[in-house]
Every structure is written in C-alpha cells, then in structure tokens.
Design an enzyme around this catalytic site. Structure first.
Site, PDB file in Angstrom:
ATOM      1  N   LYS A  49      29.406  66.615  29.454  1.00  9.60           N
ATOM      2  CA  LYS A  49      28.230  67.306  29.783  1.00  9.60           C
ATOM      3  C   LYS A  49      26.651  66.665  29.422  1.00  9.60           C
ATOM      4  O   LYS A  49      25.967  67.018  29.923  1.00  9.60           O
ATOM      5  CB  LYS A  49      28.244  69.194  29.186  1.00  9.60           C
ATOM      6  N   GLN A  93      32.079  75.974  24.439  1.00  6.55           N
ATOM      7  CA  GLN A  93      33.902  74.954  24.910  1.00  6.55           C
ATOM      8  C   GLN A  93      34.767  75.672  24.402  1.00  6.55           C
ATOM      9  O   GLN A  93      35.286  76.296  23.681  1.00  6.55           O
ATOM     10  CB  GLN A  93      33.665  73.698  24.330  1.00  6.55           C
ATOM     11  N   ASP A 116      26.778  79.214  30.704  1.00  5.46           N
ATOM     12  CA  ASP A 116      28.552  79.409  31.361  1.00  5.46           C
ATOM     13  C   ASP A 116      28.984  80.681  32.189  1.00  5.46           C
ATOM     14  O   ASP A 116      29.835  80.683  32.708  1.00  5.46           O
ATOM     15  CB  ASP A 116      29.403  79.035  29.930  1.00  5.46           C
TER      16      ASP A 116
END
Ligand code: NAP
Length: 291
Positions: A49, A93, A116
């Site tokens: 990322k 994450q 996200d």
C-alpha cells in the site's frame, strides 16, 4: 476462456490516479496506514500500500503502535488521526491482535476518512444505494474488475459464496443495487447453505470469497460463467523457496477451461484491492478539499 488480468486493470487505475494526483494543486492526498503487530501478511500488505501510494504521488504515514497497545490507546490514536487535517484517509490493517475489538476500531474512524469502508456509516450507505461513501476496497475492486472486463450484471444471476463484512456481504449488496451497472439477481451462500453445488451451478457470475483452498471445483460451475476468485490461501509446496504457493478458493486448473472469464490467483482480485484503496483516498481528499 478469457483470463481477467487484475494486474493490468489495476495498473490502468494506478496510472489514472497518478495523472489525477499530479494535477492537484497544493498538498497531495495523505493516507495513514496503521499496522499493529508483525503478522507477515499484514507487513507485506502495508508495504504494498505504501509503495503504490508513493507511485501515485499520495503521501502515506505508516504508524506502527506496539503490539500490546490497549483498545483505549488505539482509540486515542484514531481520534488523533481523525482530527488531523493533514490526513485524508485512515486504514487500520486487519487482522488486529486478538485482545483488540476490530469492529469497534473500524467504527471509531470518522466516516469521511474511512477509506477501507468498514465502518457502520459506509457499509450502511451501500445498502442505501448511496455512492457518496467509501466502498470496501475488495468489493469495490471486484465490481471494477467486472465493469472493466465488459461483464454486465443487469438481470443476471450472481452467486456469492461467503457473507463476511469484508467481502461477501458488501459485494452482494453492490451487485443488487438499483443501478444500471448492477441490477443483478443475487444469491448469497455460506457454511450453513445446503445444496451449494446446485446453487453455484446457476450462477452467471460466481464470486468465491471463502478462504478454503481450491474449494470450487468444475462440477460447481456452469459452462461459460464468469468466475471471480477472491481467495488467497497458502498451500505447502516444498519446491518453492518460501515453502508455499498461493492458491485461490477456485480449483483453477479444472474450472478455467469451462469458464467464460476467470480471475487468476495471484494476479486477479488482489492487485485491485490496493488500487481501490488509493482511489478511495483521492475521493476522501476531494471531499475534504472541494475544488
Ligand atoms: P471470512 O471472513 O473467513 O469469510 C468466509 C466466508 O466463507 C464465511 O461467510 C463462511 O461462512 C463461508 N464459508 C466457509 N466455509 C464454507 C463452506 N464450506 N461452504 C460455503 N461457505 C463457506 O473470509 P473473508 O475475509 O471474506 O475472505 C475470504 C477469502 O478472501 C480469504 O481467502 C481471504 O484471504 C481472501 N481475501 C482476499 C482479498 C484480496 O485482496 N484478494 C481481500 C480480502 C479477503 P460462515 O459465515 O457461515 O462462517
């Protein structure tokens, strides 16, 4: 059979984003990438990322709290990032260590930085056919792969195996949205579904998000179907330097010859996920800095 090349499609999106970011005035978009712990897959995902952000011209701020961070301390960190006007998007994450409540952490991210798409507001917007929010990167990536491969969903039967909040549920909601690019008839299957092969054989578009290596076999697929394999599973392989190889949830060798189109693993859905995160970050930036 046509292979849907996720690497190529994702590279096209990255190039589009790069051009769009280069044209922005003043400061560039910025994403905070929060990784707790040293889970090897998480380490490599966050690195990828960071690299893709750099390639596009998006600034990333990688934050590595200690693995023993408490829920309250992680909330305080997220509150700080929520309030930081230099940060447009926040990604925590997954998976988090077991002592942390992941859903509560996702909910703590302010909705307009939730790139996200795992918070309550952004998941709810999908159910309301509201495009103003952030769609989770994997379901968004699947929809983009289908659209850019010329797969029309309207009136067709999409069967999703898996009902997770990360993939199965949102992709099912997206496919059934009352939109010209969706409008599919959707069946969602899970571990308690009976007669799974009879259902999957009805699919014009089969989306497998199970987490079980090579679970979908040729007898479960209608000839000519579009097959999207979301799974990423490690299977032992002594012939490899690292001792394993990655396979999907679909038994590629037997399913590919009869599928109309199919995504490989790796090189299908995976690369799209990172590209869509960057697309969401640019969207967050634009919403926070209207031209
Ligand atoms: P998950 O949260 O474990 O959900 C798996 C789903 O599959 C559940 O709904 C489960 O049913 C269902 N399932 C399990 N066994 C089944 C069976 N025998 N028959 C029918 N359904 C069954 O996993 P996830 O987060 O959705 O991820 C799925 C896979 O996609 C994993 O391999 C993951 O690594 C991969 N993934 C890839 C990407 C990418 O970027 N390529 C991104 C995210 C995830 P229940 O609900 O009844 O338990």
């Amino acid at each position: 059979m046509e292979l849907i090349d996720g690497n190529k499609i994702a590279a096209g999106i990255v190039a589009e984003l790069k051009a769009a970011v280069a044209a922005l005035p003043a400061r560039k978009p910025c994403i905070a990438l929060v990784r707790v712990g040293e889970d090897p897959a998480s380490v490599s995902y966050v690195k990828r990322k960071e690299q893709t952000a750099a390639e596009i011209g998006i600034t990333s701020r990688v934050i590595l709290p200690p693995v023993a961070i408490s829920q309250a301390e992680l909330f305080a960190l997220i509150d700080q990032l929520n309030a930081d006007s230099a940060i447009d998007g926040i990604l925590v994450q997954s998976p988090l260590p077991a002592h942390l409540d992941e859903t509560a952490v996702f909910r703590r991210i302010t909705p307009h930085k939730d790139v996200d798409g795992l918070g309550t507001i952004n998941l709810g917007k999908i159910a309301q056919d509201d495009d103003s929010g952030f769609v989770g990167c994997t379901p968004a990536g699947i929809m983009e792969l289908l659209a850019r491969s010329g797969v029309r969903l309207a009136g067709r039967h999409v069967v999703v195996i898996g009902r997770s909040l990360l993939v199965g549920k949102p992709v099912a909601l997206l496919a059934m949205q009352k939109k010209s690019w969706a409008n599919a008839t959707v069946t969602v299957c899970h571990s308690q579904t009976t007669g799974l092969p009879a259902l999957t054989r009805q699919a014009d578009v089969l989306i497998a998000a199970i987490g079980r290596a090579e679970f979908v076999t040729a007898d479960m697929v209608k000839p000519g179907a579009v097959v999207i394999d979301v799974g990423v599973n490690r299977v032992a392989d002594a012939s490899r330097k690292n001792g394993y190889r990655l396979v999907g949830d679909v038994h590629f060798a037997s399913v590919a010859p009869l599928a109309g189109k199919i995504t490989p693993v790796p090189g299908g859905v995976g690369p799209m996920t990172v590209a869509m995160l960057m697309k969401n970050t640019l969207k967050a930036y634009r919403q926070q800095h209207p031209a």
